[in-house]
Design a protein around this motif. Sequence first.
Motif, PDB file in Angstrom:
ATOM      1  N   MET A  37       0.479  -1.200   0.325  1.00 39.49           N
ATOM      2  CA  MET A  37      -0.073   0.066   0.521  1.00 39.49           C
ATOM      3  C   MET A  37       1.096   0.947  -0.237  1.00 39.49           C
ATOM      4  SD  MET A  37      -2.517  -0.737   3.150  1.00 39.49           S
ATOM      5  CE  MET A  37      -3.985   0.031   2.339  1.00 39.49           C
ATOM      6  N   LEU A  38       0.898   2.008  -1.163  1.00 39.47           N
ATOM      7  CA  LEU A  38       1.153   3.728  -0.746  1.00 39.47           C
ATOM      8  C   LEU A  38       0.135   4.559  -0.156  1.00 39.47           C
ATOM      9  CD1 LEU A  38       3.259   5.320  -1.925  1.00 39.47           C
ATOM     10  CD2 LEU A  38       1.772   6.099  -3.460  1.00 39.47           C
ATOM     11  N   ILE A  39       0.644   4.978   0.863  1.00 42.98           N
ATOM     12  CA  ILE A  39      -0.224   5.371   1.867  1.00 42.98           C
ATOM     13  C   ILE A  39      -0.399   6.807   1.590  1.00 42.98           C
ATOM     14  CG2 ILE A  39      -1.298   5.620   4.029  1.00 42.98           C
ATOM     15  CD1 ILE A  39      -1.240   3.623   4.133  1.00 42.98           C
ATOM     16  N   TRP A  73       2.188   1.441  -7.621  1.00 43.03           N
ATOM     17  CA  TRP A  73       0.681   1.187  -7.084  1.00 43.03           C
ATOM     18  C   TRP A  73      -0.125   2.932  -7.524  1.00 43.03           C
ATOM     19  CZ3 TRP A  73       5.607   2.589  -3.800  1.00 43.03           C
ATOM     20  CH2 TRP A  73       6.103   1.459  -3.070  1.00 43.03           C
ATOM     21  N   MET A  74      -1.361   1.963  -8.077  1.00 39.34           N
ATOM     22  CA  MET A  74      -2.487   3.022  -8.621  1.00 39.34           C
ATOM     23  C   MET A  74      -2.725   4.041  -8.197  1.00 39.34           C
ATOM     24  SD  MET A  74      -2.308   3.267 -11.554  1.00 39.34           S
ATOM     25  CE  MET A  74      -3.814   3.524 -11.742  1.00 39.34           C
ATOM     26  N   ALA A  75      -2.400   4.301  -6.161  1.00 38.97           N
ATOM     27  CA  ALA A  75      -2.483   5.175  -5.850  1.00 38.97           C
ATOM     28  C   ALA A  75      -1.814   6.491  -5.930  1.00 38.97           C
ATOM     29  CB  ALA A  75      -2.407   4.898  -3.844  1.00 38.97           C
ATOM     30  N   TRP A 107      -3.005  10.074  -8.248  1.00 39.30           N
ATOM     31  CA  TRP A 107      -3.688  11.264  -8.155  1.00 39.30           C
ATOM     32  C   TRP A 107      -2.657  11.711  -6.891  1.00 39.30           C
ATOM     33  CZ3 TRP A 107      -9.478  12.254  -7.240  1.00 39.30           C
ATOM     34  CH2 TRP A 107     -10.154  12.199  -8.856  1.00 39.30           C
ATOM     35  N   LEU A 146      -6.280  20.216  -8.202  1.00 41.46           N
ATOM     36  CA  LEU A 146      -6.779  20.823  -7.027  1.00 41.46           C
ATOM     37  C   LEU A 146      -7.199  22.037  -7.908  1.00 41.46           C
ATOM     38  CD1 LEU A 146      -5.029  19.979  -4.309  1.00 41.46           C
ATOM     39  CD2 LEU A 146      -7.633  19.233  -4.858  1.00 41.46           C
ATOM     40  N   TYR A 155      -4.838   0.801  -4.836  1.00 40.46           N
ATOM     41  CA  TYR A 155      -5.460   2.422  -5.252  1.00 40.46           C
ATOM     42  C   TYR A 155      -5.171   3.337  -3.868  1.00 40.46           C
ATOM     43  CZ  TYR A 155      -6.621   2.487 -10.008  1.00 40.46           C
ATOM     44  OH  TYR A 155      -7.169   2.422 -11.098  1.00 40.46           O
ATOM     45  N   GLY A 156      -4.746   2.288  -2.922  1.00 40.50           N
ATOM     46  CA  GLY A 156      -4.404   3.031  -1.348  1.00 40.50           C
ATOM     47  C   GLY A 156      -6.069   3.240  -1.117  1.00 40.50           C
ATOM     48  N   ILE A 157      -6.722   2.359  -0.805  1.00 39.07           N
ATOM     49  CA  ILE A 157      -7.828   2.716  -0.566  1.00 39.07           C
ATOM     50  C   ILE A 157      -7.674   2.540   1.445  1.00 39.07           C
ATOM     51  CG2 ILE A 157     -10.324   2.162  -0.323  1.00 39.07           C
ATOM     52  CD1 ILE A 157      -9.430   3.190  -2.993  1.00 39.07           C
ATOM     53  N   PHE A 190      -9.718  11.766  -1.173  1.00 42.62           N
ATOM     54  CA  PHE A 190      -9.264  12.320  -1.859  1.00 42.62           C
ATOM     55  C   PHE A 190      -8.655  10.971  -2.603  1.00 42.62           C
ATOM     56  CE2 PHE A 190      -5.040  13.209  -4.376  1.00 42.62           C
ATOM     57  CZ  PHE A 190      -5.534  13.635  -4.862  1.00 42.62           C
ATOM     58  N   ILE A 191      -8.187   9.951  -1.908  1.00 40.17           N
ATOM     59  CA  ILE A 191      -7.716   9.406  -2.163  1.00 40.17           C
ATOM     60  C   ILE A 191      -8.442   8.007  -2.697  1.00 40.17           C
ATOM     61  CG2 ILE A 191      -6.489   6.767  -1.747  1.00 40.17           C
ATOM     62  CD1 ILE A 191      -4.323   9.012  -0.270  1.00 40.17           C
ATOM     63  N   LEU A 249     -11.612   8.587  -3.551  1.00 41.04           N
ATOM     64  CA  LEU A 249     -11.660   8.543  -5.052  1.00 41.04           C
ATOM     65  C   LEU A 249     -11.513   8.550  -5.614  1.00 41.04           C
ATOM     66  CD1 LEU A 249     -14.750  11.072  -6.021  1.00 41.04           C
ATOM     67  CD2 LEU A 249     -13.140  12.497  -6.213  1.00 41.04           C
ATOM     68  N   GLY A 250     -10.141   8.808  -5.804  1.00 40.29           N
ATOM     69  CA  GLY A 250      -9.720   7.450  -6.578  1.00 40.29           C
ATOM     70  C   GLY A 250      -9.695   6.499  -7.841  1.00 40.29           C
ATOM     71  N   ILE A 277     -11.829  16.518  -0.006  1.00 43.01           N
ATOM     72  CA  ILE A 277     -10.760  16.497  -1.443  1.00 43.01           C
ATOM     73  C   ILE A 277     -10.214  17.098  -1.600  1.00 43.01           C
ATOM     74  CG2 ILE A 277     -10.921  15.652  -3.818  1.00 43.01           C
ATOM     75  CD1 ILE A 277     -13.117  13.532  -2.552  1.00 43.01           C
TER      76      ILE A 277
END
Lengths: 168, 390
Positions: free
Chosen positions: A55-57, A105-107, A110, A133, B213-215, B356-357, B359-360, B388
């Motif tokens: 996890m990429l936090i 990591w897809m995180a 964004w 933003l 996705y870091g959820i 925010f994360i 919603l990604g 967000i």
Amino acid sequence: MSMVRNPVEALQESFGDAIRKVEEFRGEISVTVDKSKIREVMFFLRDNGNFLYDMLIDLCGVDYCGDAQRFEIVYLLRSSRFGNRITIKARLQENEDVDTVMDIWMAADWLEREVYDVLGIKFNNHSDLRRILLPDEFVGHPLRKDFPVQGYDFEKPFSVQLEEESNG
Amino acid sequence: MAETLNMTVNMGPQHPATHGVLRVLLELDGEIIVKATPCIGYLHRGVEKLAETMTYNQALTLTDRLDYTNGLSNNLSYCLAVEKLLDLKIPKRAQYLRVMLAELQRISAHLLWLATHALDIGAMTVFFYAFRERETILGILEQTTGARLTPSFIRVGGLAADIPDTFTASVKTFVDDFPARVDEYETLLTDNIIWKKRTQNIALLSREDALNYGITGPVLRASGVKYDVRKAYPYSSYDDFEFEIPLGRNGDIYDRYVVRLKEMRQSNRIVKQTLEKLPEGPVRAHALTVVSPDKADVQKDIAALIRHFKIMAEGFKTPCGEVYSSVEAPKGELGFYIVSDGTNKPFRMRIRPPSFINLGILPKMAEGLMIADVVAAIGSLDIVLGEIDR
């Protein structure tokens, strides 16, 4: 829990000089790595069976305006298997790029867009690097230390701003 | 066969089902989503930049306004980060009260989610039921903190004040009453065939994708990953209380609903335990340079008065260093990463915003859904735009 090895030692063993600095503060370990090796380090941490940081936090940037290595990118990783956290950092000079980790990591998709937006750091090979933003036509990167808090157009009356906007 | 063109529809930024000013560009093939692109930033206030110009005490007020349904957890997360930086120990009573307030806030945030989410899908009755209990909680919080949404009550070093005399009684009434209320919501939705058809097997999220996705938060747990900051990295004495982490199996909208409803019951259980175990003692740490003295002392002791002025005017200095600290907010892991350069203001205050994360994942989740299901999917992610956009 089968935490067999210390990630810092394993990183130093595998990457040698690319590990620039290891710090511990309030029980948190952070490792600064050479930015050219960032992807190798991240793949290693995610895929090595001893660590499995899946996890990429968080991913953020800090502006140390005035330093030769002006920017720092901070990656906070967590292993859902072992429950460990580690902070990885990379320093870069102004106008330097860093490789994306969004395929690891897809995180990061964004999060890297946000760093690009607020600090102006470019990520190589990011598939969709645009502001997230702030509006696309915004000038500057507000989290840079040399960006005034009020913004550049604070002194201008609103009517002038509108006029400039309509004139393109 | 005739050739068809995809149509692009703009959903939002002013749309009741987007829970704030979220704009989603939907590329449609008939009623099926081909591509969804969220556009955010309409509420951007530059909180992280503003914090760099404020002392640590002042920056606390910014945190109320992130996820405005959840002011107390935001306060808590920020204070824990600053306290970690200062290496400050908090009295047990304050820790328990923090837990109690944060869990009450979690129930109220989940109730708001339940109300609006059900309304989005067309179950209007739930809205009125959920708001009835939410109002009770906000009443209790207002009585205690003086504000319904922006408490700034949890301060660095403890709490702004001790609880009022009526507090325990009104919390107890609520806690005893609440499980029956959750049963009521369940009779309206859990076995409701329309609800099930609208939520089951829709907007699926696999365990692997959720991690990638870091959820975090209920959305992650509905996909079957057992990660709750309260258990994984216990803070504020959470390890003194017994509670379970509800998990889902399929990772669909229905599972997210079930997980959140179960979480409300668990939160209720925690609040009950804090009431039973609540110790006596101070609610502020003994740290002369950081924590402002009691009002009574300020009025009769000159040294306390000077300290009060110094802390209010100049704030306090923190040691150089970087800390990350997080709490389990109703939306997920809310973290603060604070870089200190030894002055009275944060050099950098990074907020890890769970909404925010979370919603990604929407672009991936929305692919192949019907338009009406996107509304349900956004609702099930439980986002707040104030957090967000920051």
